[in-house]
Write a protein that holds these residues in place. Sequence first.
Motif, PDB file in Angstrom:
ATOM      1  N   LEU A   4       0.517  12.252  -4.442  1.00 23.07           N
ATOM      2  CA  LEU A   4      -0.018  11.108  -3.833  1.00 23.07           C
ATOM      3  C   LEU A   4       1.023  10.359  -3.042  1.00 23.07           C
ATOM      4  N   MET A   5       2.386  10.079  -3.705  1.00 19.91           N
ATOM      5  CA  MET A   5       3.017   8.913  -3.297  1.00 19.91           C
ATOM      6  C   MET A   5       3.643   9.070  -1.574  1.00 19.91           C
ATOM      7  N   GLN A   6       3.617  10.604  -0.944  1.00 20.18           N
ATOM      8  CA  GLN A   6       3.922  10.761   0.066  1.00 20.18           C
ATOM      9  C   GLN A   6       2.972  10.580   1.067  1.00 20.18           C
ATOM     10  N   ARG A   7       1.817  10.787   0.894  1.00 20.78           N
ATOM     11  CA  ARG A   7       0.368  10.391   0.897  1.00 20.78           C
ATOM     12  C   ARG A   7      -0.263   9.167   1.424  1.00 20.78           C
ATOM     13  N   MET A   8       0.430   8.204   0.723  1.00 20.87           N
ATOM     14  CA  MET A   8       0.643   7.003   0.751  1.00 20.87           C
ATOM     15  C   MET A   8       1.148   6.933   1.421  1.00 20.87           C
ATOM     16  N   GLN A   9       2.463   6.749   2.096  1.00 22.91           N
ATOM     17  CA  GLN A   9       3.395   6.231   2.771  1.00 22.91           C
ATOM     18  C   GLN A   9       3.054   6.617   4.091  1.00 22.91           C
ATOM     19  N   SER A  10       2.478   7.623   4.162  1.00 26.77           N
ATOM     20  CA  SER A  10       2.151   8.012   5.033  1.00 26.77           C
ATOM     21  C   SER A  10       0.608   7.420   6.305  1.00 26.77           C
ATOM     22  N   VAL A  68      13.016  12.132  -2.766  1.00 29.51           N
ATOM     23  CA  VAL A  68      13.557  11.825  -3.827  1.00 29.51           C
ATOM     24  C   VAL A  68      13.612  11.010  -4.701  1.00 29.51           C
ATOM     25  N   HIS A  69      13.150   9.575  -4.228  1.00 22.99           N
ATOM     26  CA  HIS A  69      12.733   8.333  -4.196  1.00 22.99           C
ATOM     27  C   HIS A  69      11.199   7.779  -3.407  1.00 22.99           C
ATOM     28  N   ARG A  70      10.348   6.756  -3.769  1.00 26.06           N
ATOM     29  CA  ARG A  70       9.898   5.704  -2.705  1.00 26.06           C
ATOM     30  C   ARG A  70      10.993   5.476  -1.535  1.00 26.06           C
ATOM     31  N   SER A  71      12.282   5.625  -1.771  1.00 28.07           N
ATOM     32  CA  SER A  71      12.546   5.105  -0.582  1.00 28.07           C
ATOM     33  C   SER A  71      14.258   5.746  -0.398  1.00 28.07           C
ATOM     34  N   PHE A 121       1.151  -1.341   0.188  1.00 27.42           N
ATOM     35  CA  PHE A 121       0.004   0.071   0.186  1.00 27.42           C
ATOM     36  C   PHE A 121       0.617   1.111   0.139  1.00 27.42           C
ATOM     37  N   GLU A 122       2.092   0.996   0.252  1.00 32.93           N
ATOM     38  CA  GLU A 122       2.673   2.304   0.036  1.00 32.93           C
ATOM     39  C   GLU A 122       3.117   2.410  -1.281  1.00 32.93           C
ATOM     40  N   ARG A 123       2.846   1.381  -1.494  1.00 28.23           N
ATOM     41  CA  ARG A 123       3.304   2.018  -2.966  1.00 28.23           C
ATOM     42  C   ARG A 123       2.134   2.169  -4.035  1.00 28.23           C
ATOM     43  N   ALA A 124       1.151   2.411  -3.198  1.00 29.98           N
ATOM     44  CA  ALA A 124      -0.660   3.540  -3.491  1.00 29.98           C
ATOM     45  C   ALA A 124      -1.063   2.244  -4.686  1.00 29.98           C
ATOM     46  N   ALA A 125      -1.088   0.263  -4.127  1.00 27.13           N
ATOM     47  CA  ALA A 125      -1.708  -0.255  -5.021  1.00 27.13           C
ATOM     48  C   ALA A 125      -3.017  -0.505  -4.007  1.00 27.13           C
TER      49      ALA A 125
END
Length: 268
Positions: free
Chosen positions: A145-151, A222-225, A102-106
């Motif tokens: 969006l990625m930052q929201r998903m990672q939170s 700067v990257h998902r990880s 889900f961190e990768r917006a699944a």
Amino acid sequence: MALATAPTAVIAEDEPVLARTLTRLLEQVWPELRIIGVAEDGLRATELGLAHAPDVMFLDIKMPGRTGLEVAEAVADDWPDDRAEPLFVFITAYDSFAVPAFERAAIDYLLKPATAERLQQTVERLKARLAGRAASPDAGNRAALMQRMQSIAAPQTEPSERIKVIRAGLGNTVRMIPVADVVCFEATEKYVNVVTPSGEALVRMSMRELMVRIDSPDFIQVHRSVMVNANAILSATRDENGHYSLAVRGLQRPLKVSRAFGHLFRPM
């Protein structure tokens, strides 16, 4: 990826029997879906995703070559900015991968063996997202969006809990690393690699938690990880494919910038 035609999908599953089973179930619960490719490893899945631009990718997480999570990241990084990315569904026997998925917006996460009933729920979710999705977000919105998903599911913390010093265990020694001395943080499967000019150390913490708790405004994603100390960035170089890489003070190797965060380094 307009939906004027039948929606398309790629399946990545390294066990042929399971790939055939998933294909059969999808034909039952989503007959209008057109499966345009089946990959038996992560590298082939990435190739199919980028070559055929499917609406959906069903990805097994544990595969040779690349994991399903790595496939999703690689596809997203090389995806054209003017097109909506595929919707990712992860399928695996290991429920421990739910949060990273889900961190990768699944869109969804299915445990093997998938059943028609459970897959039907996934299909309804996919149909709703495809029907309601307009144009692709621009790069800045995708990064947000990625930052929201990672939170998602990140622990709620009080100011007193914010991290000023990283405590990294090295055998019987605990190394105390001031956050200001950190060049970058790099997420691995179970740890975060803390990189400083004098060396590297692993801490048992997710990038998601670290982003919430770190007591510094200087770190940018700067990257998902990867999060990098903005004060340590020397330059950003853009290659012929539009990807940026960073030269960072105290680091001998470049840091890759995900396409979604490339807008942070465009000339003013």
